[in-house]
Design an enzyme around this catalytic site. Sequence first.
Site, PDB file in Angstrom:
ATOM      1  N   THR A 182      54.042  41.047  61.946  1.00 46.28           N
ATOM      2  CA  THR A 182      55.287  40.278  62.009  1.00 46.28           C
ATOM      3  C   THR A 182      55.967  40.284  60.657  1.00 46.28           C
ATOM      4  O   THR A 182      55.306  40.121  59.618  1.00 46.28           O
ATOM      5  CB  THR A 182      55.018  38.828  62.441  1.00 46.28           C
ATOM      6  OG1 THR A 182      54.590  38.826  63.808  1.00 46.28           O
ATOM      7  CG2 THR A 182      56.278  37.973  62.338  1.00 46.28           C
ATOM      8  N   PHE A 204      58.504  38.375  58.215  1.00 44.15           N
ATOM      9  CA  PHE A 204      59.093  37.077  57.928  1.00 44.15           C
ATOM     10  C   PHE A 204      60.170  37.240  56.859  1.00 44.15           C
ATOM     11  O   PHE A 204      60.083  38.135  56.014  1.00 44.15           O
ATOM     12  CB  PHE A 204      58.039  36.096  57.393  1.00 44.15           C
ATOM     13  CG  PHE A 204      56.992  35.693  58.391  1.00 44.15           C
ATOM     14  CD1 PHE A 204      57.043  34.454  59.018  1.00 44.15           C
ATOM     15  CD2 PHE A 204      55.928  36.534  58.692  1.00 44.15           C
ATOM     16  CE1 PHE A 204      56.073  34.067  59.935  1.00 44.15           C
ATOM     17  CE2 PHE A 204      54.946  36.161  59.603  1.00 44.15           C
ATOM     18  CZ  PHE A 204      55.031  34.927  60.226  1.00 44.15           C
TER      19      PHE A 204
END
Length: 294
Positions: free
Chosen positions: A172, A174
Amino acid sequence: MSQKIAYQGEPGSNSSIACTEKYPQMVPVPCARFEDALAMVSSGEAELAMIPIENSIAGRVADIHTLLPQSDLQIIDEHFLRIRFDLLGLPEASIEDAKEVYSHVHALGQCRGLTNSLGLTPMVTGDTAGSAREIKEWNDPTKLSLAPPGAAEIYGLKTLAQGVEDDQTNTTRFVVLAPKQDFPTREDLPSAVMTSLLFRVNNIPSALYKALGGFATTGVNMVRLESYMVGSGFTATQFMADIEGHPQDEPVRLALEELAFFTSEVTILGVYPAHPHRQLDSSDQREFAGASNR
């Protein structure tokens, strides 16, 4: 007094892990919603916010294109986190007796292989670590949780299986948000720089083609482009893009000039260092996946 970094989720979530990985000296502050995390920074209650923006499997995570312009914040950095999930239950729980597994919708989608093989019914909750907390509160050994490593210790659960995600390169991205300030100059940043921007085009033939032409002719690499409809009339489209380079770089400057000519609005959301993960080839990314969070 320690500085604070706000995030959406509960202690033990992937967002909280990203906070401590990137800023171990700061105090992570959990928030119920993305809007709450951004509001903490806008009000001065926290110095930064850590927001997941995209996942290598699930795609778009947060609607940053609407949240960020309304927040009066800007992107100052990015962080890539290798995503891992463990299967958790009460101390007396067993996989054989389990019936349901709880977690965030993205986590359930990223662990389908396990849930299908065990015949567990997936149940959606608002947060990965929050599902671990709920399992503890419900005190039902037939209910399990998919949560990041570390959640078992936080919530007093037993780890029944480790690393149960389907894709071992699951990552992921960010973005780190801070109050608006002058963008760093070219000299203030390393050679690898990212620029994030929003732009709006009218919904007419070739509008996007013309708007992006400058990036092609100047050789500026656009690594991400997402579209969003503006309003309910479906007559204009807004795009969010991430490009390599600094606005002061001559190719980027020329490309942005061309973009402005064919768009009704261009907003730079942030200019910040590119995370080292971007420089890895596929084999190095697999190594990153194996090393991260150990």
